[in-house]
Scaffold this motif. Structure first.
Motif, short mmCIF file in Angstrom:
data_model
loop_
_atom_site.label_atom_id
_atom_site.label_comp_id
_atom_site.label_asym_id
_atom_site.label_seq_id
_atom_site.Cartn_x
_atom_site.Cartn_y
_atom_site.Cartn_z
N PRO A 178 -5.37 -1.66 11.39
CA PRO A 178 -5.69 -0.28 10.99
C PRO A 178 -7.00 -0.16 10.22
CG PRO A 178 -3.85 -1.13 9.70
CD PRO A 178 -4.14 -2.16 10.75
N TYR A 179 -7.49 -1.26 9.69
CA TYR A 179 -8.82 -1.29 9.05
C TYR A 179 -9.24 -2.75 9.08
CZ TYR A 179 -5.97 -2.85 5.11
OH TYR A 179 -5.06 -3.53 4.32
N GLN A 180 -10.52 -3.00 8.91
CA GLN A 180 -10.99 -4.38 8.96
C GLN A 180 -10.42 -5.16 7.79
OE1 GLN A 180 -12.68 -5.90 11.47
NE2 GLN A 180 -12.15 -3.94 12.41
N VAL B 248 -6.90 -11.04 -0.21
CA VAL B 248 -6.66 -10.58 1.16
C VAL B 248 -6.15 -9.14 1.10
CG1 VAL B 248 -5.36 -10.90 3.30
CG2 VAL B 248 -6.10 -12.89 1.99
N ASP B 249 -6.90 -8.23 1.72
CA ASP B 249 -6.49 -6.82 1.84
C ASP B 249 -6.36 -6.58 3.34
OD1 ASP B 249 -6.27 -4.06 2.00
OD2 ASP B 249 -7.86 -3.67 0.53
N ALA B 250 -5.12 -6.53 3.83
CA ALA B 250 -4.92 -6.52 5.28
C ALA B 250 -3.63 -5.80 5.62
CB ALA B 250 -4.88 -7.95 5.80
N ALA C 288 0.17 -0.06 7.41
CA ALA C 288 0.39 -0.75 6.14
C ALA C 288 -0.98 -1.09 5.56
CB ALA C 288 1.19 -2.03 6.36
N ASP C 289 -1.06 -1.16 4.25
CA ASP C 289 -2.32 -1.45 3.55
C ASP C 289 -1.96 -2.23 2.28
OD1 ASP C 289 -4.78 -1.47 2.34
OD2 ASP C 289 -4.84 0.68 1.92
N ILE C 290 -1.98 -3.55 2.40
CA ILE C 290 -1.45 -4.43 1.34
C ILE C 290 -2.55 -5.37 0.86
CG2 ILE C 290 0.27 -6.21 0.81
CD1 ILE C 290 2.00 -5.13 3.07
N THR C 291 -2.63 -5.57 -0.44
CA THR C 291 -3.57 -6.57 -0.98
C THR C 291 -2.84 -7.56 -1.88
OG1 THR C 291 -5.26 -4.85 -1.06
CG2 THR C 291 -5.77 -6.91 -2.18
N ARG C 292 -3.20 -8.80 -1.72
CA ARG C 292 -2.70 -9.86 -2.60
C ARG C 292 -3.88 -10.72 -3.03
NH1 ARG C 292 0.87 -6.87 -2.93
NH2 ARG C 292 3.04 -7.14 -2.30
N ILE D 78 -0.66 1.98 -4.41
CA ILE D 78 -0.93 1.72 -5.84
C ILE D 78 -1.65 0.38 -5.86
CG2 ILE D 78 0.09 1.29 -8.10
CD1 ILE D 78 0.38 4.20 -7.27
N GLU D 79 -2.96 0.42 -6.17
CA GLU D 79 -3.79 -0.77 -5.97
C GLU D 79 -4.79 -0.98 -7.09
OE1 GLU D 79 -6.75 -0.33 -2.77
OE2 GLU D 79 -5.64 1.43 -2.12
N PRO D 80 -4.28 -1.27 -8.30
CA PRO D 80 -5.22 -1.56 -9.38
C PRO D 80 -6.04 -2.82 -9.10
CG PRO D 80 -2.99 -2.16 -10.02
CD PRO D 80 -2.88 -1.44 -8.70
N ILE E 53 -4.16 -5.88 -6.40
CA ILE E 53 -2.76 -6.00 -5.99
C ILE E 53 -2.36 -4.62 -5.47
CG2 ILE E 53 -0.40 -6.60 -6.67
CD1 ILE E 53 -2.28 -8.95 -7.14
N GLU E 54 -1.94 -4.56 -4.22
CA GLU E 54 -1.73 -3.25 -3.58
C GLU E 54 -0.40 -3.20 -2.84
OE1 GLU E 54 -4.63 -2.35 -0.51
OE2 GLU E 54 -4.12 -0.22 -0.59
N ASP E 55 0.40 -2.20 -3.18
CA ASP E 55 1.66 -1.93 -2.47
C ASP E 55 1.65 -0.50 -1.95
OD1 ASP E 55 2.53 -4.44 -3.21
OD2 ASP E 55 4.19 -3.76 -4.45
#
Ligand code: GLY
Ligand code: MN
Ligand code: MN
Length: 450
Positions: free
Chosen positions: A218-220, A250-252, A261-265, A388-390, A427-429
């Protein structure tokens, strides 16, 4: 039936999809009646070509087309919505021996819609009585439209955008499934990093585990090792790993039936500075506190301000900043460490439509002056889905003015300089607001199961 349908129960998802289509039918009828239209024709869009070349750029269908169909990859399709009649999907199915046409719609969509194959790239002939008031929406370019059709009427698009802001049970389930696929990718990415993989190999591991090709994301995906983690939308994939990597961001995501989905760890290696690991834990902790506070009636801009207060507390606690937390927010220091917003609306687009608060006249209001990058400024309501991605980054160009300015003695520049090689943390959920509070969609067993 796909493996995912088998795991989730086709019937349960199918029932929700039927209810979703009925809701759209009802709401479109209300909106069209209010705005004086008899029907709307929605164009899926088509990919552009690279200049002077016969190769196509990547493609995602128009959000309002996906709202009905979930079909992110359908080009040159049209969907006619006419209150009181089943939607009619004109799907592009050319006789083409160079390509395999996109398969005909099936399942619940085929039950609920009339299907008409379109052999050519053309605007379909519509079964509308003469004098019908027709709106056509989408990137129609110079396509020939029926006489009298109104192209992209702003009031209609605003109303349809608004309809996408609150998700129903079907949409929620699609978002949850997208998240579970993405979680499988994130776990594979973490493992690849512990084995010393390069950014490129981590990206490939992510795609394999989340079962998608690069054209479908959904995004690069952002895969940044070390200082690359400090570039917010870092877009390269270094094929060589560093000899002693410190950090990985990783934001994927993943798309399921159109929904993103848009998740970052962020991960620290064994060789990372212990302060960096401490900061990852701190950001994770306050990200969870911010999520815990979400419920209907909460002002998202106030939550964004709360993110800055939490960030300031963490900087003070870890002695990176020696002023008060209040001073670090007031003098702009926290905005140098985190220049992006708390998050955004999420749905059929990763930065979904309808994120701006509107005034009484219905005009979208700009973001707060201090936070021009904040994409979502609304009061939360049941059905809204937000990220929520501070973040906490060492971005030299943003911190440089503070090295010279009045607040220069309040920052531990040695610590900042040590951490610069680690880039940053996000960190993104993905969270849906419910009547009772919220549900974090970034949980559950990763899919596909191994
Ligand atoms: N992946 C882009 C964002 O988090 O907004
Ligand atoms: Mn995001
Ligand atoms: Mn993201």
């Amino acid at each position: 039936m796909t493996a995912t349908d088998a795991l989730t129960g086709t019937d349960a998802l199918g029932q929700r999809q039927r209810a979703h289509l009925e809701r759209l039918q009802q709401r479109y009828a209300d909106i069209l009646a209010t705005l004086g239209f008899d029907a709307v024709l929605i164009y899926s869009g088509h990919a552009s070509h690279h200049y002077g070349d016969d190769q196509e750029a990547s493609f995602a269908a128009y959000g309002h087309f996906m709202h009905w169909t979930g079909a992110a990859n359908h080009q040159h399709d049209w969907l006619l919505i006419q209150p009181g009649r089943a939607p009619c999907w004109y799907y592009h199915a050319p006789a083409d021996f160079w390509h395999l046409p996109t398969p005909a719609p099936n399942g619940v969509l085929a039950e609920a819609m009339a299907l008409e194959p379109l052999r050519d790239v053309t605007t379909p002939r519509l079964p509308l009585p003469d004098g019908s008031r027709l709106a056509v929406i989408g990137n129609v370019g110079d396509a020939t439209l029926p006489a009298g059709a109104v192209r992209n009427p702003p009031a209609l698009i605003t109303a349809l955008d608004e309809l996408r802001v609150r998700k129903d049970d079907y949409e929620r389930e699609c978002l949850h499934l997208a998240n579970r696929h993405a979680l499988a990718g994130h776990e594979a990415a973490r493992l690849a990093f512990t084995e010393g993989a390069s950014e490129l190999d981590i990206q490939l591991a992510y795609l394999a585990a989340s079962r998608q090709r690069e054209l479908q994301v959904p995004y690069q995906n952002i895969v940044g090792i070390d200082r690359h983690a400090g570039t917010l939308h870092y877009q390269h994939y270094d094929p060589e790993p560093p000899t002693a990597p410190r950090s990985l961001l990783v934001d994927a995501g993943h798309r399921y039936r159109g929904y993103c989905a848009d998740i970052t760890r962020t991960w620290a290696s064994r060789g990372a500075d212990p302060l960096f690991s401490r900061l990852i834990q701190g950001v994770t902790d306050y990200q969870q506190r911010l999520i815990a506070a979400l419920k209907p009636g909460i002002d998202y801009v106030a939550m964004h301000d709360e993110m800055h207060r939490e960030l300031a507390e963490l900087l003070v606690e870890t002695k990176m900043v020696t002023s008060s937390a209040e001073a670090a927010v007031a003098n702009g220091l926290t905005r140098a460490f985190c220049p992006h917003g708390l998050g955004h609306g999420l749905g059929l687009q990763v930065h979904d439509v309808g994120g701006r608060q509107r005034n009484a006249k219905g005009d979208a209001l700009p973001a707060p002056i201090r936070d021009p990058a904040l994409r979502f400024t609304r009061t939360l309501d049941a059905g809204m889905v937000v990220t929520i991605e501070p973040g906490l980054y060492i971005i030299p160009m943003l911190l440089a003015p503070f090295r010279e300015g009045a607040a220069r003695h309040t920052v531990d520049w040695n610590a900042v300089d040590r951490l610069e090689s680690h880039g940053g943390i996000r960190i993104e959920d993905n969270v849906i607001i419910t009547a009772a509070g919220h549900d974090n969609l970034t949980q559950g067993a990763p899919l596909p199961e191994r």
